[in-house]
Design a protein around this motif. Sequence first.
Motif, PDB file in Angstrom:
ATOM      1  N   SER A 125       0.914  -1.298  -0.023  1.00 56.11           N
ATOM      2  CA  SER A 125       0.069   0.057   0.186  1.00 56.11           C
ATOM      3  C   SER A 125       0.714   1.211   0.030  1.00 56.11           C
ATOM      4  O   SER A 125       0.782   2.092  -0.797  1.00 56.11           O
ATOM      5  CB  SER A 125      -0.924  -0.053   1.334  1.00 56.11           C
ATOM      6  OG  SER A 125      -1.779   1.113   1.174  1.00 56.11           O
ATOM      7  N   PHE A 129       0.804   1.890  -3.788  1.00 54.86           N
ATOM      8  CA  PHE A 129      -0.457   2.473  -4.313  1.00 54.86           C
ATOM      9  C   PHE A 129      -0.579   3.797  -3.614  1.00 54.86           C
ATOM     10  O   PHE A 129      -1.509   4.759  -3.914  1.00 54.86           O
ATOM     11  CB  PHE A 129      -1.690   1.533  -3.777  1.00 54.86           C
ATOM     12  CG  PHE A 129      -1.618   0.427  -4.664  1.00 54.86           C
ATOM     13  CD1 PHE A 129      -2.064   0.386  -5.878  1.00 54.86           C
ATOM     14  CD2 PHE A 129      -1.398  -0.818  -3.900  1.00 54.86           C
ATOM     15  CE1 PHE A 129      -1.937  -0.803  -6.564  1.00 54.86           C
ATOM     16  CE2 PHE A 129      -1.493  -2.145  -4.708  1.00 54.86           C
ATOM     17  CZ  PHE A 129      -1.902  -2.071  -6.163  1.00 54.86           C
ATOM     18  N   GLN A 130       0.265   4.311  -2.520  1.00 51.78           N
ATOM     19  CA  GLN A 130      -0.002   5.694  -1.981  1.00 51.78           C
ATOM     20  C   GLN A 130       0.156   6.942  -2.973  1.00 51.78           C
ATOM     21  O   GLN A 130      -0.441   7.617  -2.916  1.00 51.78           O
ATOM     22  CB  GLN A 130       1.148   5.827  -0.662  1.00 51.78           C
ATOM     23  CG  GLN A 130       0.991   7.067  -0.003  1.00 51.78           C
ATOM     24  CD  GLN A 130       1.973   7.003   1.149  1.00 51.78           C
ATOM     25  OE1 GLN A 130       2.739   6.335   1.237  1.00 51.78           O
ATOM     26  NE2 GLN A 130       1.680   7.897   2.238  1.00 51.78           N
ATOM     27  N   LEU A 132      -0.706   6.588  -6.220  1.00 48.96           N
ATOM     28  CA  LEU A 132      -1.685   6.436  -7.255  1.00 48.96           C
ATOM     29  C   LEU A 132      -2.770   6.998  -6.503  1.00 48.96           C
ATOM     30  O   LEU A 132      -3.335   6.407  -5.602  1.00 48.96           O
ATOM     31  CB  LEU A 132      -1.523   5.184  -7.762  1.00 48.96           C
ATOM     32  CG  LEU A 132      -0.119   4.809  -8.238  1.00 48.96           C
ATOM     33  CD1 LEU A 132      -0.347   3.084  -8.818  1.00 48.96           C
ATOM     34  CD2 LEU A 132       0.274   5.582  -9.370  1.00 48.96           C
ATOM     35  N   SER A 133      -3.954   7.487  -7.300  1.00 46.40           N
ATOM     36  CA  SER A 133      -5.351   7.361  -7.310  1.00 46.40           C
ATOM     37  C   SER A 133      -6.023   6.252  -7.492  1.00 46.40           C
ATOM     38  O   SER A 133      -5.100   5.275  -7.974  1.00 46.40           O
ATOM     39  CB  SER A 133      -5.815   8.553  -8.061  1.00 46.40           C
ATOM     40  OG  SER A 133      -6.029   8.320  -9.442  1.00 46.40           O
ATOM     41  N   ARG A 134      -7.244   6.082  -6.923  1.00 48.22           N
ATOM     42  CA  ARG A 134      -7.894   4.798  -7.439  1.00 48.22           C
ATOM     43  C   ARG A 134      -7.969   4.655  -8.594  1.00 48.22           C
ATOM     44  O   ARG A 134      -7.920   3.535  -9.212  1.00 48.22           O
ATOM     45  CB  ARG A 134      -9.125   5.008  -6.411  1.00 48.22           C
ATOM     46  CG  ARG A 134      -9.891   3.914  -6.856  1.00 48.22           C
ATOM     47  CD  ARG A 134      -9.713   2.528  -5.606  1.00 48.22           C
ATOM     48  NE  ARG A 134     -10.647   1.575  -5.665  1.00 48.22           N
ATOM     49  CZ  ARG A 134      -9.995   0.419  -5.227  1.00 48.22           C
ATOM     50  NH1 ARG A 134      -8.995   0.228  -4.967  1.00 48.22           N
ATOM     51  NH2 ARG A 134     -10.811  -0.381  -5.343  1.00 48.22           N
ATOM     52  N   THR A 135      -8.256   5.968  -9.639  1.00 44.56           N
ATOM     53  CA  THR A 135      -8.304   5.739 -11.165  1.00 44.56           C
ATOM     54  C   THR A 135      -6.692   5.025 -11.615  1.00 44.56           C
ATOM     55  O   THR A 135      -6.880   4.298 -12.511  1.00 44.56           O
ATOM     56  CB  THR A 135      -8.714   6.997 -11.703  1.00 44.56           C
ATOM     57  OG1 THR A 135      -9.900   7.361 -11.249  1.00 44.56           O
ATOM     58  CG2 THR A 135      -8.698   7.009 -13.193  1.00 44.56           C
ATOM     59  N   ASP A 136      -5.815   5.745 -10.977  1.00 44.49           N
ATOM     60  CA  ASP A 136      -4.494   5.150 -11.466  1.00 44.49           C
ATOM     61  C   ASP A 136      -4.261   3.987 -11.121  1.00 44.49           C
ATOM     62  O   ASP A 136      -3.922   2.998 -12.025  1.00 44.49           O
ATOM     63  CB  ASP A 136      -3.319   6.106 -10.928  1.00 44.49           C
ATOM     64  CG  ASP A 136      -3.414   7.447 -11.281  1.00 44.49           C
ATOM     65  OD1 ASP A 136      -4.037   7.872 -12.193  1.00 44.49           O
ATOM     66  OD2 ASP A 136      -2.688   8.370 -10.586  1.00 44.49           O
ATOM     67  N   ALA A 137      -4.718   3.111 -10.083  1.00 42.13           N
ATOM     68  CA  ALA A 137      -4.653   2.007  -9.899  1.00 42.13           C
ATOM     69  C   ALA A 137      -5.458   0.878 -10.709  1.00 42.13           C
ATOM     70  O   ALA A 137      -4.764   0.083 -11.125  1.00 42.13           O
ATOM     71  CB  ALA A 137      -4.957   1.692  -8.388  1.00 42.13           C
ATOM     72  N   LYS A 138      -6.575   1.248 -10.956  1.00 44.71           N
ATOM     73  CA  LYS A 138      -7.317   0.501 -11.806  1.00 44.71           C
ATOM     74  C   LYS A 138      -6.720   0.695 -13.254  1.00 44.71           C
ATOM     75  O   LYS A 138      -6.491  -0.459 -14.081  1.00 44.71           O
ATOM     76  CB  LYS A 138      -8.852   1.208 -12.198  1.00 44.71           C
ATOM     77  CG  LYS A 138      -9.717   0.406 -12.974  1.00 44.71           C
ATOM     78  CD  LYS A 138     -10.795   1.166 -13.102  1.00 44.71           C
ATOM     79  CE  LYS A 138     -12.044   0.175 -14.093  1.00 44.71           C
ATOM     80  NZ  LYS A 138     -11.337  -0.362 -15.106  1.00 44.71           N
TER      81      LYS A 138
END
Length: 166
Positions: A125, A129-130, A132-138
């Motif tokens: 995390s 992922f820190q 990155l936005s949720r959209t970036d992670a997707k």
Amino acid sequence: MPDTPPSLDSVQLRAYFALMEVAGLLRHAVEQQLREVGDLSYVQFQLLARLGLDSSTGSERMTDLADGVVYSRSGLTYQAGLLEKADLVTRTPSPDDERAVTVTITDAGRALLAKVLPGHTEVISRQLFQPLSRTDAKALADLLSPVRDHMRAAPPRSAAPRRRRR
């Protein structure tokens, strides 16, 4: 004269080197956490996670494990042996194929997996992922999934003929 292999353009090279650097840095952080908390190598963690989290029975054939974690058969045999000595897995002849070996996670293996997993997910995390936005992670998952699927479309490593030493 053999065909000249295709060259990579500057965008492809940048993507490749960024991916390799991110993978190396993430693996280093994860390995450090696994060693500190559970005295596990990354491959040993992968084996326990596949057995304890991905398998409904807690068991898998050695060749399937080797293909799943992308590790050599001999290397996996060695790692499974270390886990067996630590009472984290058992190895038995496969009931379906007398030539195959089945690896099963033990209660001690499940307990160690439960011990290292919170720190493992925290490292992932924080490191991956820190920023990155949720959209970036997707988007990252959407980009990497077809690449993974393309690479996995080749025959599994266990199906490849063994090279004879000379």
